[in-house]
Design a protein around this motif. Sequence first.
Motif, short mmCIF file in Angstrom:
data_model
loop_
_atom_site.label_atom_id
_atom_site.label_comp_id
_atom_site.label_asym_id
_atom_site.label_seq_id
_atom_site.Cartn_x
_atom_site.Cartn_y
_atom_site.Cartn_z
N SER A 360 43.25 41.08 34.32
CA SER A 360 42.28 40.61 35.32
C SER A 360 42.89 39.54 36.22
CB SER A 360 41.04 40.05 34.63
OG SER A 360 41.34 38.87 33.90
N THR A 361 43.93 38.84 35.77
CA THR A 361 44.54 37.80 36.61
C THR A 361 45.19 38.42 37.85
OG1 THR A 361 46.65 37.84 35.39
CG2 THR A 361 44.94 36.33 34.60
N ALA A 362 45.75 39.63 37.68
CA ALA A 362 46.36 40.32 38.83
C ALA A 362 45.27 40.78 39.80
CB ALA A 362 47.20 41.50 38.35
N LEU A 363 44.15 41.27 39.27
CA LEU A 363 43.06 41.73 40.13
C LEU A 363 42.49 40.58 40.96
CD1 LEU A 363 40.95 43.78 41.10
CD2 LEU A 363 39.60 43.21 39.06
N VAL A 364 42.15 39.48 40.32
CA VAL A 364 41.59 38.34 41.03
C VAL A 364 42.61 37.77 42.01
CG1 VAL A 364 40.67 36.01 40.78
CG2 VAL A 364 39.92 37.83 39.23
N GLY A 365 43.87 37.68 41.59
CA GLY A 365 44.92 37.21 42.49
C GLY A 365 45.04 38.09 43.72
N GLY A 366 44.94 39.40 43.52
CA GLY A 366 45.01 40.32 44.66
C GLY A 366 43.83 40.19 45.59
N LEU A 367 42.63 40.02 45.04
CA LEU A 367 41.44 39.86 45.87
C LEU A 367 41.50 38.56 46.69
CD1 LEU A 367 38.68 41.11 43.40
CD2 LEU A 367 39.65 42.34 45.36
N LEU A 368 41.97 37.49 46.07
CA LEU A 368 42.14 36.23 46.80
C LEU A 368 43.18 36.39 47.91
CD1 LEU A 368 42.07 33.74 43.79
CD2 LEU A 368 40.42 33.81 45.68
#
Length: 391
Positions: A360-368
Amino acid sequence: MDGPSTARSIGALAALSVSTFIYVTTETLPIGLLPLIAADLSTSPSAVGLLVTGYGLMVVFASVPLTRLTYRMPRRLLLTSLLAVFVAGNALSAAATAYGVLLGARVGVALSQALFWAIVVSTATGLFPPRVHGRVVSVVFAGSSLAAVLGVPAGTWLGQQAGWRASFLALSAVGLLALVAIALLLPAAPAGAGSVTEGTDPDAGAYWRLMAMATLAVTGAFAGYTYVAPFLTDVSGFPAAAIGPLLLVRGIASLLGVALGGHLADRDARAAMVVPVAAQSVALLGLYVLGDVPIVAAGLVALTGLSFSAMCTAAASRILQVAPGSVELASAGVSTAFNVGITAGAFIGSVLLPGFGVRSTALVGGLLSLAALALTIRRSPSRRDQRVPAV
């Protein structure tokens, strides 16, 4: 680099790049030396970790106030004074026999770094003609990228071989060499002479959008990067022994990113910002979707390093253009935004990790990063001749 550039200017630029190398190495070195320092000073690993997080917080809160306070000081005097604090602080760190002394020495070095980052870009670019400023910034930032590839690993190795104090002594010695070089090579111009003091195309709207973009992009980058090691082992299936080589590849890609960012900044300022943030978005979202494919994950992790370094270089160059007042105050503001992003990204990752897993850290990082990209693509409606206080 031609025109006003001379061997003396190039030597001064090299000394400034070495200075960025030692500052970034000093900031994160306790991570590699954590067990040695904790055992020697009879303190906890979390207390040693505070030597890094506390250092970063000092940079966040001190950058703008110190830049305002020293605005009228000649740049050569100011830079040599900052490096003198660096040399003394690291020497004191090496001599510390109590945790409180080491923490105090780190605070002093952090304060000097807070001001150093605010003035180093404008000082370096002031030595060369505007058409090569992007490449000048890339040389300055190459030092910080080399710190991750070479400085911290070398400092950790030296500490393991000769004791952790030797690492801080070595940094103090290199800092002394940089201090002497800057004292001899940097022109003795007063503040505001021979350096870039105002934006070439001042735009308050573009500047504040750059601040927001930097905060979002750096937060996204560090939400993913802080936990890249468990991602590569738990999601991608790499053995723990592969993490070091994979991060080395990422570090080499970061160096390429610095060169790319400088190259683009001298040719197309808009593309220099859009391309790296878009690439970071693709890399992080790609890790979320395809992170369980080892070869793809390795390539995307390298792309995060390349894109982040290119974005940092382009942002520093962009400040030279859009700063609505003092470039140095504007640089201090963006430096603060970067450090806020680093802290926020690590915190967000720590919250996501236990509840949603490391993927999930990659997903949130990508959305930001996508949110940062939206701000980067948007054109400024503000007047180009607008001049208001930058910070």
